[in-house]
Design a protein around this motif. Sequence first.
Motif, PDB file in Angstrom:
ATOM      1  N   UNK A  83       0.841  -1.190   0.000  1.00 33.34           N
ATOM      2  CA  UNK A  83       0.000   0.000   0.000  1.00 33.34           C
ATOM      3  C   UNK A  83       0.878   1.244   0.000  1.00 33.34           C
ATOM      4  N   UNK A  84       0.294   2.352  -0.438  1.00 35.32           N
ATOM      5  CA  UNK A  84       0.975   3.641  -0.425  1.00 35.32           C
ATOM      6  C   UNK A  84       0.000   4.707  -0.908  1.00 35.32           C
ATOM      7  N   UNK A  88      10.922  -9.945   1.115  1.00 35.98           N
ATOM      8  CA  UNK A  88      11.462  -8.738   1.730  1.00 35.98           C
ATOM      9  C   UNK A  88      10.384  -7.668   1.868  1.00 35.98           C
ATOM     10  N   UNK A  89      10.475  -6.908   2.964  1.00 28.01           N
ATOM     11  CA  UNK A  89       9.509  -5.856   3.251  1.00 28.01           C
ATOM     12  C   UNK A  89      10.209  -4.502   3.150  1.00 28.01           C
ATOM     13  N   UNK A  90       9.621  -3.578   2.394  1.00 26.72           N
ATOM     14  CA  UNK A  90      10.162  -2.236   2.210  1.00 26.72           C
ATOM     15  C   UNK A  90       9.163  -1.234   2.771  1.00 26.72           C
ATOM     16  N   UNK A  91       9.680  -0.215   3.427  1.00 26.98           N
ATOM     17  CA  UNK A  91       8.799   0.781   4.021  1.00 26.98           C
ATOM     18  C   UNK A  91       9.504   2.131   4.069  1.00 26.98           C
ATOM     19  N   UNK A  92       8.724   3.171   3.939  1.00 28.22           N
ATOM     20  CA  UNK A  92       9.235   4.522   4.127  1.00 28.22           C
ATOM     21  C   UNK A  92       8.046   5.461   4.236  1.00 28.22           C
ATOM     22  N   UNK A  93       8.247   6.575   4.895  1.00 23.94           N
ATOM     23  CA  UNK A  93       7.162   7.542   5.050  1.00 23.94           C
ATOM     24  C   UNK A  93       7.015   8.455   3.845  1.00 23.94           C
ATOM     25  N   UNK A  94       8.134   8.771   3.151  1.00 23.17           N
ATOM     26  CA  UNK A  94       8.023   9.727   2.056  1.00 23.17           C
ATOM     27  C   UNK A  94       9.181   9.597   1.070  1.00 23.17           C
ATOM     28  N   UNK A  95       8.843   9.544  -0.199  1.00 26.44           N
ATOM     29  CA  UNK A  95       9.804   9.668  -1.294  1.00 26.44           C
ATOM     30  C   UNK A  95       9.333  10.858  -2.121  1.00 26.44           C
ATOM     31  N   UNK A 140       4.449   0.788   2.055  1.00 25.36           N
ATOM     32  CA  UNK A 140       4.598  -0.483   2.757  1.00 25.36           C
ATOM     33  C   UNK A 140       4.467  -1.553   1.685  1.00 25.36           C
ATOM     34  N   UNK A 141       5.569  -2.212   1.336  1.00 27.08           N
ATOM     35  CA  UNK A 141       5.547  -3.125   0.191  1.00 27.08           C
ATOM     36  C   UNK A 141       6.333  -4.390   0.486  1.00 27.08           C
TER      37      UNK A 141
END
Length: 187
Positions: free
Chosen positions: A63-64, A95-102, A89-90
């Motif tokens: 999701x994003x 593997x799990x990738x996450x970040x608040x902002x790109x 959140x991917x």
Amino acid sequence: TLKGMLSDGDFDVDLSSGNPHCNFHTTANGKIDTDHYLFALKSEIADLDLTALRLMDITSAGSCTLSASGEIDMVSGSYDVTAGIENLRWTLDDNFYYTDLIDANFVADESHIDATLSNNDFLLDFDSECPLDTLAAKVTDIAGVIARQWNEKYINSDSIRGRLPAMTCEIELGKRNVVQQYLLHTG
């Protein structure tokens, strides 16, 4: 569900899906003229499962929120575009990738290009004193040169560098960003 309006070049779109494997809500609006475009877009992706949709063989789901806005003038060759990915959140494979902002920004006119991409302690900053069409033509030319050299098993970096326009590309890479997350998982 699709709701849309187009009148005298103005547009307004509201698109949503409640599919459990493709659950999203997107809004977009702006103005389209012959050679001039204004736009704003926001897409809240609650769940996108590319594996369940049979678009990928490995696990790829998440999701994003995507956003973009800008102005493009094809006659003058000017572009001013901002884009972002929030709350990514991917899961990709195991593997799990996450970040608040790109964040991404792209500004170009008839003589200059400036582009940035940032995520936490990652920054890519590109600057060139040439128009976008010139840069695109040079990249296309360089791709052909690289392909020929690759086939000949001889890479001549000076011949490639000599075809590039004057530019700078600076990259700052820390430990808290999606690039590092990807590198950590791929070795």
